[in-house]
Design an enzyme around this catalytic site. Structure first.
Site, short mmCIF file in Angstrom:
data_model
loop_
_atom_site.label_atom_id
_atom_site.label_comp_id
_atom_site.label_asym_id
_atom_site.label_seq_id
_atom_site.Cartn_x
_atom_site.Cartn_y
_atom_site.Cartn_z
N ASN A 112 -38.57 -56.94 -30.29
CA ASN A 112 -37.12 -57.17 -30.33
C ASN A 112 -36.71 -58.43 -29.55
OD1 ASN A 112 -34.04 -55.47 -29.33
ND2 ASN A 112 -34.45 -56.48 -31.25
N CYS A 129 -38.09 -61.63 -31.04
CA CYS A 129 -38.27 -62.71 -32.04
C CYS A 129 -37.68 -62.32 -33.40
CB CYS A 129 -39.76 -63.06 -32.20
SG CYS A 129 -40.52 -63.70 -30.70
N ARG A 130 -38.45 -61.58 -34.22
CA ARG A 130 -38.05 -61.38 -35.61
C ARG A 130 -36.78 -60.56 -35.79
NH1 ARG A 130 -43.65 -58.88 -37.09
NH2 ARG A 130 -43.26 -58.18 -34.95
N SER A 131 -36.69 -59.38 -35.16
CA SER A 131 -35.53 -58.53 -35.44
C SER A 131 -34.21 -59.08 -34.88
CB SER A 131 -35.77 -57.07 -35.04
OG SER A 131 -35.93 -56.92 -33.66
N ASP A 172 -45.21 -63.09 -38.75
CA ASP A 172 -45.08 -62.84 -37.32
C ASP A 172 -45.36 -64.14 -36.55
OD1 ASP A 172 -45.16 -62.04 -34.71
OD2 ASP A 172 -46.48 -60.32 -35.06
N CYS A 191 -38.45 -54.65 -35.00
CA CYS A 191 -39.77 -55.28 -34.90
C CYS A 191 -40.48 -54.74 -33.65
CB CYS A 191 -39.67 -56.81 -34.89
SG CYS A 191 -38.85 -57.50 -33.45
P1 4NP Z 1 -41.27 -59.62 -32.12
O1 4NP Z 1 -42.43 -60.52 -31.45
O2 4NP Z 1 -41.90 -58.28 -32.39
O3 4NP Z 1 -40.95 -60.38 -33.37
O4 4NP Z 1 -40.14 -59.57 -31.12
C1 4NP Z 1 -43.25 -60.08 -30.42
C2 4NP Z 1 -42.77 -60.04 -29.14
C3 4NP Z 1 -43.60 -59.62 -28.11
C4 4NP Z 1 -44.89 -59.24 -28.39
C5 4NP Z 1 -45.37 -59.26 -29.69
C6 4NP Z 1 -44.53 -59.68 -30.72
N1 4NP Z 1 -45.75 -58.82 -27.35
O5 4NP Z 1 -46.90 -58.50 -27.62
O6 4NP Z 1 -45.29 -58.77 -26.20
#
Ligand code: 4NP
Length: 151
Positions: free
Chosen positions: A11, A13-15, A120, A8
């Site tokens: 790294n 949250c989702r992944s 997301d 993702c």
């Molecule tokens: P992830 O979520 O891609 O599911 O880990 C996010 C974590 C951080 C950010 C965006 C999405 N960010 O913009 O910092």
């Protein structure tokens, strides 16, 4: 051994949720020894950070244990048998990387009967929908491997 990498943007949250959920499913089916599972980011925003607290809280609520430290995608992960991304943006980013075998890259929920992005939760704060999408995707991915005699 089948190497699976969930990807993702951050790294955190989702992944990592997908990594721990898939490991949990494998563990419950006695299949852990057949897989090498990890997760990573397309960006460098959150490198070195643990799982985001609301993602961790959602996993704990569903009795899924484990931890992960965010890392950026590198050669090791690019050489996985399956690179499973969360959304179309991740898909485009991964497809641009040098050395990627494009046949190994899939959106996780494209294995389901309802192909879609994993929701997301970063801006919506809706971690439960992301959790449900990921469970759906991981379950369908494992079924795909069984149906196609990959395990
Ligand atoms: P992830 O979520 O891609 O599911 O880990 C996010 C974590 C951080 C950010 C965006 C999405 N960010 O913009 O910092």
């Amino acid at each position: 051994m089948i190497k699976v990498t969930f990807v993702c943007l951050g790294n955190i949250c989702r992944s990592p949720m997908a990594e721990l959920i898939f490991k949990d499913i494998l563990n419950k089916q006695g299949l852990s020894n057949k897989f090498d599972v990890t997760s990573c980011a397309t960006s460098s925003y959150e490198i070195g950070e643990p799982i985001y607290h609301l993602a961790k809280q959602t996993l704990t609520k569903h009795n899924i244990k484990g931890s992960h430290i965010a890392k950026r995608i590198s050669k090791q992960e690019i050489e996985s048998d399956f690179i499973l991304v969360m959304d179309s943006s991740n898909y485009r980013d991964v497809m641009k990387l040098n050395g990627v075998d494009k046949n190994k890259v899939f959106k996780l929920c494209d294995f389901t009967d309802n192909p879609r992005d994993v929701a997301d939760p970063w801006y919506t704060r809706d971690f439960e929908t992301a959790y449900n999408d990921i469970v759906d995707g991981c379950t369908a991915f494992l079924q795909y491997l069984k149906t196609n005699k990959k395990i």
